[in-house]
Scaffold this active site. Sequence first.
Site, mmCIF file in Angstrom:
data_model
loop_
_atom_site.group_PDB
_atom_site.id
_atom_site.type_symbol
_atom_site.label_atom_id
_atom_site.label_comp_id
_atom_site.label_asym_id
_atom_site.label_seq_id
_atom_site.Cartn_x
_atom_site.Cartn_y
_atom_site.Cartn_z
ATOM 1 C CD GLU A 18 -6.522 -0.460 3.164
ATOM 2 O OE1 GLU A 18 -7.750 -0.418 3.407
ATOM 3 O OE2 GLU A 18 -6.053 -0.126 2.062
ATOM 4 N NE ARG A 101 -0.079 -7.776 2.373
ATOM 5 C CZ ARG A 101 -0.871 -6.734 2.080
ATOM 6 N NH1 ARG A 101 -2.186 -6.895 1.983
ATOM 7 N NH2 ARG A 101 -0.347 -5.537 1.854
ATOM 8 C CG ASN A 103 -4.686 -4.977 -0.169
ATOM 9 O OD1 ASN A 103 -4.101 -4.802 0.897
ATOM 10 N ND2 ASN A 103 -4.893 -3.995 -1.016
ATOM 11 C CD GLU A 121 2.580 -3.403 -0.745
ATOM 12 O OE1 GLU A 121 2.293 -2.434 -1.449
ATOM 13 O OE2 GLU A 121 2.349 -3.476 0.464
ATOM 14 C CG ASP A 204 -5.277 2.099 -0.660
ATOM 15 O OD1 ASP A 204 -5.932 1.071 -0.425
ATOM 16 O OD2 ASP A 204 -4.147 2.291 -0.184
#
Length: 299
Positions: A18, A101, A103, A121, A204
């Site tokens: 990411e 958390r 992202n 998740e 995303d």
Amino acid sequence: MSSVRIECVAKEGCRIGESPVWDEKEGALLYVDITGRKVCRWSPVTSQAQAIPVDAPVSSVALRKSGDYVITLGTRFAALKWKEELVTTITQVDKDKANTRFNDGKVDPAGRYFAGTMAEEIRPAVLERHQGSLYTLFPDLSVVKHFDQVDISNGLDWSLDHKTFFYIDSLSYSVDAFDYDLQTGKIGNRRSIYKLEKEESIPDGMCIDTEGKLWVACYDGGRVIRLDPETGKRLQTVKLPVDKTTSCCFGGKDYSEMFVTSASDGMDQELLSRQPQAGGIFKITGLGVKGVPPYPFAG
């Protein structure tokens, strides 16, 4: 667009790659592996990635004006000194929630670090809904919460005139825009500018090019799409050899190369054998557009 070329440049697969960010000073690509708990830096000169392990899921990394980096780690904003491999907490959010958390995160043109949270998740994209919030870490290290009830706080960027903030809450399947006040960092007047089609799957990470068009990585869609935020039309689709494309940024010498991160979490052996590059970092050349250099955190 037959000149578009896609190459997997960092093959040691991330679990959830990411937040790609080009570090011009180092001539290298920064990115994180969220569940792999590491911050990585890939050099095009050596074709190798260095990794610094951290003690919690690390979801975004940004440049810092004073040098080195800032990261979102668990529910903390933190500073990372690369050479010393030293992480120090700046501040914590979501103190009333045990199960969230950070992202995705990104720095705005004024040097503020925007980042949002989500529930942990159960499986990829399966989680307790509406647990996340969007925050900003200001250069004076104070934090502001913009709103809550977020599912998966994700892609973010700003228009070239700095008057619009673009934002993705993944499970809304929408790319949204807000009016943006660069002086104060305030946002308002939320609206959807693009709804994803079924085969595009889940929006995303996101970045903007020098023509003011948005590029969105489509998780489970195996592609990045180019959108016109003015018309709400999709202009281009670039398909990748992996399904779980997570984010994108421009980089390289003149910001004409696009880097795309991907994930391998949640894939079984059969799927991994069909997509051996899952979790890799990809470089796309020949797009014919350039990107905007990342802003450093001013604090």
